[in-house]
Design a protein around this motif. Structure first.
Motif, PDB file in Angstrom:
ATOM      1  N   GLU A 127     -45.613  12.299  -8.213  1.00  0.00           N
ATOM      2  CA  GLU A 127     -44.413  12.916  -7.055  1.00  0.00           C
ATOM      3  C   GLU A 127     -43.822  14.010  -7.745  1.00  0.00           C
ATOM      4  O   GLU A 127     -43.646  14.451  -8.837  1.00  0.00           O
ATOM      5  CB  GLU A 127     -43.359  11.522  -7.201  1.00  0.00           C
ATOM      6  CG  GLU A 127     -42.162  12.081  -6.262  1.00  0.00           C
ATOM      7  CD  GLU A 127     -41.034  10.571  -6.183  1.00  0.00           C
ATOM      8  OE1 GLU A 127     -39.990  11.025  -5.890  1.00  0.00           O
ATOM      9  OE2 GLU A 127     -41.528   9.453  -6.693  1.00  0.00           O
ATOM     10  N   GLU A 128     -43.190  14.866  -6.639  1.00  0.00           N
ATOM     11  CA  GLU A 128     -42.717  16.259  -7.279  1.00  0.00           C
ATOM     12  C   GLU A 128     -41.324  15.892  -7.869  1.00  0.00           C
ATOM     13  O   GLU A 128     -40.484  15.063  -7.526  1.00  0.00           O
ATOM     14  CB  GLU A 128     -42.462  17.288  -5.757  1.00  0.00           C
ATOM     15  CG  GLU A 128     -42.070  18.309  -6.397  1.00  0.00           C
ATOM     16  CD  GLU A 128     -41.923  19.396  -5.143  1.00  0.00           C
ATOM     17  OE1 GLU A 128     -41.439  20.546  -5.391  1.00  0.00           O
ATOM     18  OE2 GLU A 128     -42.557  19.125  -4.012  1.00  0.00           O
ATOM     19  N   VAL A 129     -41.315  16.661  -8.728  1.00  0.00           N
ATOM     20  CA  VAL A 129     -39.897  16.464  -9.701  1.00  0.00           C
ATOM     21  C   VAL A 129     -39.633  18.237 -10.048  1.00  0.00           C
ATOM     22  O   VAL A 129     -40.452  19.003  -9.687  1.00  0.00           O
ATOM     23  CB  VAL A 129     -40.287  15.979 -11.041  1.00  0.00           C
ATOM     24  CG1 VAL A 129     -40.303  14.318 -10.775  1.00  0.00           C
ATOM     25  CG2 VAL A 129     -41.393  16.373 -11.744  1.00  0.00           C
ATOM     26  N   ASP A 130     -38.351  18.481 -10.526  1.00  0.00           N
ATOM     27  CA  ASP A 130     -37.942  19.690 -11.023  1.00  0.00           C
ATOM     28  C   ASP A 130     -38.796  20.267 -12.245  1.00  0.00           C
ATOM     29  O   ASP A 130     -39.006  21.284 -12.441  1.00  0.00           O
ATOM     30  CB  ASP A 130     -36.584  19.739 -11.234  1.00  0.00           C
ATOM     31  CG  ASP A 130     -35.607  19.531  -9.925  1.00  0.00           C
ATOM     32  OD1 ASP A 130     -36.140  19.990  -8.953  1.00  0.00           O
ATOM     33  OD2 ASP A 130     -34.797  18.760 -10.068  1.00  0.00           O
ATOM     34  N   ALA A 131     -39.203  19.318 -13.179  1.00  0.00           N
ATOM     35  CA  ALA A 131     -39.916  19.564 -14.569  1.00  0.00           C
ATOM     36  C   ALA A 131     -40.457  18.321 -15.120  1.00  0.00           C
ATOM     37  O   ALA A 131     -40.040  17.147 -14.857  1.00  0.00           O
ATOM     38  CB  ALA A 131     -38.650  20.141 -15.509  1.00  0.00           C
ATOM     39  N   ILE A 132     -41.442  18.467 -15.758  1.00  0.00           N
ATOM     40  CA  ILE A 132     -41.987  17.582 -16.432  1.00  0.00           C
ATOM     41  C   ILE A 132     -41.891  17.848 -18.016  1.00  0.00           C
ATOM     42  O   ILE A 132     -42.166  18.959 -18.544  1.00  0.00           O
ATOM     43  CB  ILE A 132     -43.632  17.495 -16.189  1.00  0.00           C
ATOM     44  CG1 ILE A 132     -43.997  16.977 -14.812  1.00  0.00           C
ATOM     45  CG2 ILE A 132     -44.281  16.330 -17.287  1.00  0.00           C
ATOM     46  CD1 ILE A 132     -45.332  16.808 -14.549  1.00  0.00           C
ATOM     47  N   VAL A 168     -34.510  10.541 -14.012  1.00  0.00           N
ATOM     48  CA  VAL A 168     -35.860  10.537 -14.616  1.00  0.00           C
ATOM     49  C   VAL A 168     -36.703   9.553 -13.658  1.00  0.00           C
ATOM     50  O   VAL A 168     -36.677   8.225 -13.678  1.00  0.00           O
ATOM     51  CB  VAL A 168     -36.002   9.835 -16.137  1.00  0.00           C
ATOM     52  CG1 VAL A 168     -37.440   9.669 -16.537  1.00  0.00           C
ATOM     53  CG2 VAL A 168     -35.098  10.625 -17.191  1.00  0.00           C
ATOM     54  N   LYS A 169     -37.830  10.317 -13.040  1.00  0.00           N
ATOM     55  CA  LYS A 169     -38.550   9.604 -11.977  1.00  0.00           C
ATOM     56  C   LYS A 169     -39.403   8.700 -12.280  1.00  0.00           C
ATOM     57  O   LYS A 169     -39.706   7.732 -11.761  1.00  0.00           O
ATOM     58  CB  LYS A 169     -39.029  10.715 -10.968  1.00  0.00           C
ATOM     59  CG  LYS A 169     -37.938  11.533 -10.208  1.00  0.00           C
ATOM     60  CD  LYS A 169     -37.240  10.830  -9.331  1.00  0.00           C
ATOM     61  CE  LYS A 169     -37.838  10.405  -7.849  1.00  0.00           C
ATOM     62  NZ  LYS A 169     -37.283   9.913  -6.860  1.00  0.00           N
ATOM     63  N   TYR A 170     -40.402   9.171 -13.391  1.00  0.00           N
ATOM     64  CA  TYR A 170     -41.633   8.506 -13.797  1.00  0.00           C
ATOM     65  C   TYR A 170     -41.999   9.083 -14.968  1.00  0.00           C
ATOM     66  O   TYR A 170     -41.393  10.121 -15.635  1.00  0.00           O
ATOM     67  CB  TYR A 170     -42.597   8.436 -12.756  1.00  0.00           C
ATOM     68  CG  TYR A 170     -43.109   9.768 -12.442  1.00  0.00           C
ATOM     69  CD1 TYR A 170     -44.090  10.325 -13.283  1.00  0.00           C
ATOM     70  CD2 TYR A 170     -42.382  10.352 -11.441  1.00  0.00           C
ATOM     71  CE1 TYR A 170     -44.584  11.831 -12.837  1.00  0.00           C
ATOM     72  CE2 TYR A 170     -43.024  11.765 -10.754  1.00  0.00           C
ATOM     73  CZ  TYR A 170     -43.934  12.184 -11.680  1.00  0.00           C
ATOM     74  OH  TYR A 170     -44.403  13.879 -11.102  1.00  0.00           O
ATOM     75  N   VAL A 173     -45.454   4.148 -14.547  1.00  0.00           N
ATOM     76  CA  VAL A 173     -46.232   4.969 -15.289  1.00  0.00           C
ATOM     77  C   VAL A 173     -47.590   5.112 -14.714  1.00  0.00           C
ATOM     78  O   VAL A 173     -48.195   4.518 -14.277  1.00  0.00           O
ATOM     79  CB  VAL A 173     -46.633   4.063 -16.909  1.00  0.00           C
ATOM     80  CG1 VAL A 173     -47.540   4.976 -17.868  1.00  0.00           C
ATOM     81  CG2 VAL A 173     -45.360   3.487 -17.353  1.00  0.00           C
ATOM     82  N   PHE A 174     -47.699   6.806 -14.986  1.00  0.00           N
ATOM     83  CA  PHE A 174     -48.985   7.360 -14.302  1.00  0.00           C
ATOM     84  C   PHE A 174     -49.721   8.024 -15.499  1.00  0.00           C
ATOM     85  O   PHE A 174     -49.533   8.185 -16.450  1.00  0.00           O
ATOM     86  CB  PHE A 174     -48.579   8.266 -13.161  1.00  0.00           C
ATOM     87  CG  PHE A 174     -47.928   7.752 -12.093  1.00  0.00           C
ATOM     88  CD1 PHE A 174     -48.353   6.847 -10.789  1.00  0.00           C
ATOM     89  CD2 PHE A 174     -46.322   7.756 -11.973  1.00  0.00           C
ATOM     90  CE1 PHE A 174     -47.444   6.338  -9.804  1.00  0.00           C
ATOM     91  CE2 PHE A 174     -45.651   7.183 -10.997  1.00  0.00           C
ATOM     92  CZ  PHE A 174     -46.160   6.495 -10.178  1.00  0.00           C
ATOM     93  N   ASN A 185     -32.884  18.473 -11.914  1.00  0.00           N
ATOM     94  CA  ASN A 185     -32.141  17.409 -11.664  1.00  0.00           C
ATOM     95  C   ASN A 185     -33.129  16.265 -11.672  1.00  0.00           C
ATOM     96  O   ASN A 185     -32.445  14.899 -11.922  1.00  0.00           O
ATOM     97  CB  ASN A 185     -31.292  17.546 -10.317  1.00  0.00           C
ATOM     98  CG  ASN A 185     -30.478  18.608 -10.540  1.00  0.00           C
ATOM     99  OD1 ASN A 185     -29.575  18.697 -11.351  1.00  0.00           O
ATOM    100  ND2 ASN A 185     -30.491  19.452  -9.417  1.00  0.00           N
ATOM    101  N   LYS A 186     -34.189  16.305 -11.527  1.00  0.00           N
ATOM    102  CA  LYS A 186     -35.163  15.165 -11.263  1.00  0.00           C
ATOM    103  C   LYS A 186     -36.355  15.574 -12.251  1.00  0.00           C
ATOM    104  O   LYS A 186     -36.886  16.520 -11.994  1.00  0.00           O
ATOM    105  CB  LYS A 186     -35.775  15.017  -9.913  1.00  0.00           C
ATOM    106  CG  LYS A 186     -34.706  14.514  -8.719  1.00  0.00           C
ATOM    107  CD  LYS A 186     -35.605  13.948  -7.636  1.00  0.00           C
ATOM    108  CE  LYS A 186     -35.945  15.407  -6.980  1.00  0.00           C
ATOM    109  NZ  LYS A 186     -36.472  15.003  -5.677  1.00  0.00           N
ATOM    110  N   VAL A 187     -36.525  14.655 -13.058  1.00  0.00           N
ATOM    111  CA  VAL A 187     -37.779  14.937 -14.110  1.00  0.00           C
ATOM    112  C   VAL A 187     -38.795  13.703 -14.442  1.00  0.00           C
ATOM    113  O   VAL A 187     -38.319  12.573 -14.074  1.00  0.00           O
ATOM    114  CB  VAL A 187     -37.168  15.386 -15.834  1.00  0.00           C
ATOM    115  CG1 VAL A 187     -36.223  16.821 -15.726  1.00  0.00           C
ATOM    116  CG2 VAL A 187     -36.189  14.356 -16.342  1.00  0.00           C
ATOM    117  N   ALA A 188     -39.821  14.138 -15.085  1.00  0.00           N
ATOM    118  CA  ALA A 188     -40.800  13.175 -15.384  1.00  0.00           C
ATOM    119  C   ALA A 188     -40.872  13.300 -16.788  1.00  0.00           C
ATOM    120  O   ALA A 188     -40.886  14.433 -17.603  1.00  0.00           O
ATOM    121  CB  ALA A 188     -42.161  13.313 -14.825  1.00  0.00           C
TER     122      ALA A 188
END
Length: 158
Positions: free
Chosen positions: A120-125, A95-97, A112-113, A70-73
């Motif tokens: 930050e924690e996400v479900d997947a990159i 899309v968190k970052y 942008v990192f 649900n939350k990705v980078a």
């Protein structure tokens, strides 16, 4: 007489070294060209499949929902990374970052990192430069514990 022999041997050695260097550089150039052809063929096929999905009215959101991402980078904000963000922007997937090696050259609505930053924690990159996925996945996996997936796998899984 000795000077003549040394001169001839020097010339022959120079020609041999020059020919060897020329052959080496030609082969290196040919291998680099072949690598570029393979890379762009991979990208072409992947983008074609993505376009087929779009014409069928499907979205990459399906893959992320099915896998509870649900939350990705997004890793890599070149053309493919930007298209991925646009595809997910108005969906239920957040899309968190984004992550990119070239922080100064990235224009994005997202933060942008670099991989050196605290992420930050996400479900997947999701890795958009799919041709270098294995190397990138290894580098990311050394830094975080979340899933690292290839954009290519996402597209072909739908």
């Amino acid at each position: 007489m000795k000077k003549g022999i040394v001169s001839i041997l020097s010339t022959v050695a120079g020609v041999a070294i020059g020919a060897g260097a020329t052959t080496y550089l030609a082969n290196k150039s040919k291998n680099q060209q072949q690598g570029c052809i393979e890379r762009y063929t991979t990208y072409y096929n992947m983008l074609n499949q993505w376009l087929i999905l779009k014409t069928e009215g499907r979205s990459l959101e399906e893959y992320f929902k099915e896998n509870n991402y649900n939350k990705v980078a997004i890793y890599g904000m070149g053309e493919l990374g930007c298209r991925l963000y646009e595809d997910l922007k108005d969906t239920s997937i957040e899309v968190k970052y984004c992550i990119d090696r070239n922080l100064d050259g990235v224009y994005s609505e997202l933060d942008v990192f670099s991989l050196d930053d605290e992420l930050e924690e996400v479900d997947a990159i999701v890795v958009s430069p799919v041709y270098d996925f294995e190397v990138i996945e290894k580098n990311i996996s050394e830094k975080v514990d979340y899933s690292v997936i290839s954009l290519e796998d996402v597209i072909y899984a739908i």
